[in-house]
Write an enzyme that holds these catalytic residues in place. Structure first.
Site, PDB file in Angstrom:
ATOM      1  N   ASP A 479      78.080  14.224 -87.339  1.00 41.19           N
ATOM      2  CA  ASP A 479      76.873  14.643 -86.634  1.00 41.19           C
ATOM      3  C   ASP A 479      77.092  14.616 -85.125  1.00 41.19           C
ATOM      4  OD1 ASP A 479      74.222  15.373 -86.331  1.00 41.19           O
ATOM      5  OD2 ASP A 479      73.401  13.678 -87.441  1.00 41.19           O
ATOM      6  N   ASP A 549      68.079  21.077 -89.687  1.00 43.69           N
ATOM      7  CA  ASP A 549      67.283  19.919 -90.086  1.00 43.69           C
ATOM      8  C   ASP A 549      66.012  20.349 -90.789  1.00 43.69           C
ATOM      9  OD1 ASP A 549      68.896  17.870 -89.397  1.00 43.69           O
ATOM     10  OD2 ASP A 549      67.946  17.442 -87.474  1.00 43.69           O
TER      11      ASP A 549
HETATM   12  C1  DGJ Z   1      70.504  14.681 -87.536  1.00 44.13           C
HETATM   13  C2  DGJ Z   1      70.954  15.307 -88.822  1.00 44.13           C
HETATM   14  O1  DGJ Z   1      70.815  16.676 -88.783  1.00 44.13           O
HETATM   15  C3  DGJ Z   1      70.176  14.672 -89.963  1.00 44.13           C
HETATM   16  O2  DGJ Z   1      70.505  15.300 -91.175  1.00 44.13           O
HETATM   17  C4  DGJ Z   1      70.507  13.216 -90.005  1.00 44.13           C
HETATM   18  O3  DGJ Z   1      71.859  13.051 -90.297  1.00 44.13           O
HETATM   19  C5  DGJ Z   1      70.152  12.575 -88.665  1.00 44.13           C
HETATM   20  N1  DGJ Z   1      70.748  13.259 -87.569  1.00 44.13           N
HETATM   21  C6  DGJ Z   1      70.594  11.137 -88.659  1.00 44.13           C
HETATM   22  O4  DGJ Z   1      70.419  10.549 -87.435  1.00 44.13           O
END
Ligand code: DGJ
Length: 741
Positions: A479, A549
């Protein structure tokens, strides 16, 4: 496929059955662009295409009695400052302060295959006959510099990959203030430009307008390719649609700041440029050093937008992605993020994993919150050791227990970031990007580590590799949750601060390279707050990306639809999540959520224990369906049929290579009462083959492609109507199999 060279007039014609690209040398020695488009015959002389004649008020360059105004020519790699007043491809600040360059043609080489680009992701070949590369050597003798323009023509498709290398042969340093990877001058401006824009949770919406005089730029200055704009542009003729007509795509194989720009001049010539964003970029090139700019992949197709997309899908799937996962169907995973956020312990995780196993899941992924003091997003990033108060036997123990349930285990990391409240930051406050004596902006309470420093990358590598060696880890979600501000490195001198953004990305690539080489069996999924770094650069290392997301099924239709302009289904992370949806608050049927996620890597983002028994049974069927069909869904030829941006009913489909099987996804966003009759015209089938469409009957390929598949919703709004046939956010997936007629 061939690269045809006419040495008498230095004309180069890159030609195959899908594209012709022709260049020559101007009388003043600079390279001229003559033609880019549908294949045409080669011939001795294309000089009639050199349109540099003087018009009143133009400046001109003289050479051997010929005067040409660069302003009115189609340059191959444009410079500013000597009679061309458009935006340039290169700017080099020299010792005397001048920024003018004059790169003239010297020689060429033709190489079988395609050379790798040192330290950078790029498309590749596996044998010399898949592609041919032309390298043009140019030199600026006054500045003692060399420029190499590289063109790789792939066999069997309208693909031209380009990159640029600049070498300082002089005895004093020069400063590269702009080095675009791609510059193309087209003779007219009758194009619609399509870009993929949006924001967090609304990534890659196709936006289009007709070109007009002036400059239109699509860019990122955020340090990552961004949610806001994808490093991609498309030019299409106004009548081109999804299935027919000419279109050209330009895709930048890079994950940092970029500029993708189209400039139309007063005579309706169009200049397309793509490369590292020149803002905050300045690369000091010492004597004898070379700078390699990243690659741009241009695709030309006369088969409409689907033609462009399918060409990218095939190329990126097979010759950009690498490693054992390149062509492997992807495991069905369950990620605990939306199931628990930071609120978990080992027992809770194992409980979720056990139910996941029952429901057909193959891989359990532990997301954020498993390390250091990371009980919320204020602390812990940078401390990559397991929080034993949550996981008594650490990641090693948890991964063993998950494997004992019959699942593979995957882990989330965010290795480029650090919270000020962390042991790492307390030990190395100068390891973050920040400018002395200035305010340092936070985002999500975190700072960005200075990946331009090899020792920082080494340190993070050490921590992450240790966990990967000690535990049973089959998957990593990498991430990156903030944009870069105050981009300044405490390790570089003042005259190298313009290099930091690019060096940062090179650092990210180097860590990816080390980890993927050392752990070749691990499946990597990239992520940046969802789809903030969904770009070809990262696909080279991680064959899939968390698309967004936003996990709402209706929003996902749009996001996956837009993403498919460039990126293959196998690269799009897609999960079924809980309702009401956490981003949209919308309630959609479980079936629709699954049927949207089928057109991606497929997984779950919820605690399946919280579903009713009936829903759990449904989930088992969806997992089974995916297992039976994922090869076709993820690696078949993908067609966009009808857009959710313009229609209430959206559809897409995949077809197997032998055209014997296909799956159509049809989605009605809002139910309509007493609606008209609807059909979707399919694509890519064999016209003479008879197909069994599960639940509907038998139809010929030409029938379904010309007359369509009937998808009318019979609801009239009268009492007694079958209400399940008329709900909002409904979907149907059709399975087609060739049968003997
Ligand atoms: C952003 C990601 O896109 C989410 O899926 C998740 O992993 C969060 N960060 C965790 O902090």
């Amino acid at each position: 496929m061939s690269i045809l060279v006419n040495p008498k007039n230095n004309t180069f014609h890159l030609q195959n059955d899908h594209i012709s690209y022709i260049m020559t040398v101007y009388p003043n020695g600079q390279m001229a662009q003559l033609y880019c488009g549908k294949p045409i015959h080669d011939k001795e002389d294309f000089s009639y295409l050199l349109e540099g004649s003087l018009r009143s008020h133009s400046a001109y360059v003289e050479n051997g009695g010929d005067s040409i105004s660069l302003e009115h020519t189609k340059q191959e790699y444009a410079v500013y400052g000597s009679s061309d007043f458009r935006e340039p491809a290169i700017e080099v600040r020299q010792e005397n302060g001048s920024r003018l360059s004059d790169f003239v043609y010297k020689s060429y080489e033709i190489l079988p295959g395609k050379p790798a680009l040192p330290g950078l992701p790029a498309t590749y070949v596996e044998s010399g006959d898949e592609a041919e590369t032309l390298v043009l050597h140019l030199a600026d003798e006054t500045a003692d510099m060399e420029l190499q323009l590289m063109y790789t023509l792939f066999a069997g498709a309208g693909i031209l990959a380009r990159s640029v290398r600049v070498i300082n042969n002089g005895s004093s340093p020069v400063f590269l203030e702009r080095v675009m990877s791609f510059c193309l001058d087209l003779p007219d401006a009758d194009y619609d430009l399509v870009q993929l824009s949006g924001s967090w949770a609304r990534e890659r919406t196709p936006v289009s307008h007709h070109l007009v005089q002036g400059i239109h730029a699509v860019e990122s200055l955020r340090g990552h390719s961004s949610h806001q704009n994808n490093p991609f542009l498309l030019l299409k003729r106004p009548l081109t649609d999804e299935f027919a007509g000419e279109a050209m795509g330009f895709s930048f194989v890079y994950s940092g700041n970029f500029l993708a720009q189209v400039q139309v001049d007063t005579y309706n010539m169009t200049r397309v440029m793509m490369g590292i964003h020149p803002n905050w970029f300045c690369w000091k090139l010492e004597e004898g050093e070379a700078f390699q700019a990243p690659e741009t992949v241009m695709v030309f197709s006369d088969k409409g937008l689907n033609g462009v997309s399918q060409t990218y899908h095939k190329l990126y799937q097979n010759r950009l992605c690498r490693g054992v996962w390149r062509n492997r169907p992807r495991p069905i995973l369950l990620n605990n993020w939306e199931a628990t956020y930071f609120d978990f312990d080992e027992e809770k995780l194992l409980n979720i994993a056990a139910k996941a196993k029952e429901c057909g899941v193959e891989l359990f992924v532990l997301d954020d919150g498993w390390f250091g003091k990371r009980r919320n997003d204020y602390a812990g990033l940078g401390d990559w050791y397991p929080a034993t108060e949550l996981l008594p036997e650490g990641i090693a123990g948890l991964s063993r227990k998950v494997e004992a349930l019959g699942l593979k285990f995957g882990l989330w990391i965010e290795p480029e970031m650090v919270n000020p409240d962390s042991d790492l930051y307390r030990a190395h406050p100068d390891w973050v990007l920040s400018i002395p004596d200035r305010y340092r902006s936070l985002s999500r309470h975190q700072c960005v580590l200075d990946y331009s420093r090899p020792e920082v990358v080494d340190h993070i590598h050490g921590m992450i590799a240790k966990i990967l060696r000690e535990s049973k880890i089959s998957y990593i979600k990498w991430d990156m949750n903030r944009s870069i501000t105050e981009c300044w490195s405490h390790a570089l001198p003042a005259d190298r601060q313009g290099e930091v953004f690019h060096r940062y990305i090179l650092g990210v690539y180097s860590l990816y390279d080390r980890l993927t080489c050392e752990f070749p069996e691990i499946l990597f999924e990239s992520c940046a707050g969802g789809g903030g770094r969904f770009d070809p650069g990262l696909l080279y290392y991680a064959p899939q990306t968390w698309t967004s997301d936003n996990t709402d099924a209706v929003e996902r239709m749009k996001i996956q639809y837009g993403t498919s302009y460039v990126y293959p289904v196998s690269s799009m992370g897609s999960h079924v999540s809980a309702v009401p949806n956490h981003q949209m608050n919308r309630i959609t049927p479980l079936k629709t959520r699954a049927e949207v996620a089928y057109f991606g890597t497929y997984g779950y983002e919820l605690d399946l224990n919280r579903l009713t028994e009936e829903e759990q049974e449904e989930v088992k069927q969806y997992s089974e369906y995916m297992k039976q069909n994922r090869e076709l869904l993820q690696f078949g030829t993908f067609y966009r049929l009808q857009s959710p941006f313009t229609h209430n009913e959206m559809s897409w489909m995949v077809v197997s290579e032998d055209k014997k099987e296909a799956i159509v996804g049809d989605y009605r966003i809002l139910s309509e009462v007493n609606a008209g009759f609807t059909r979707i015209r399919l694509q890519g089938l064999d016209k003479d083959t008879c197909y069994e469409v599960e639940g509907l009957g038998r139809f010929y390929g030409d029938e379904m492609m010309n007359l369509g598949l009937v998808t009318s919703n019979g609801s009239t709004g009268k009492p007694g109507d079958d209400v399940t046939a008329a709900r909002d956010f409904d979907s149907t997936v059709y399975r087609l199999r060739a049968v003997e007629d």
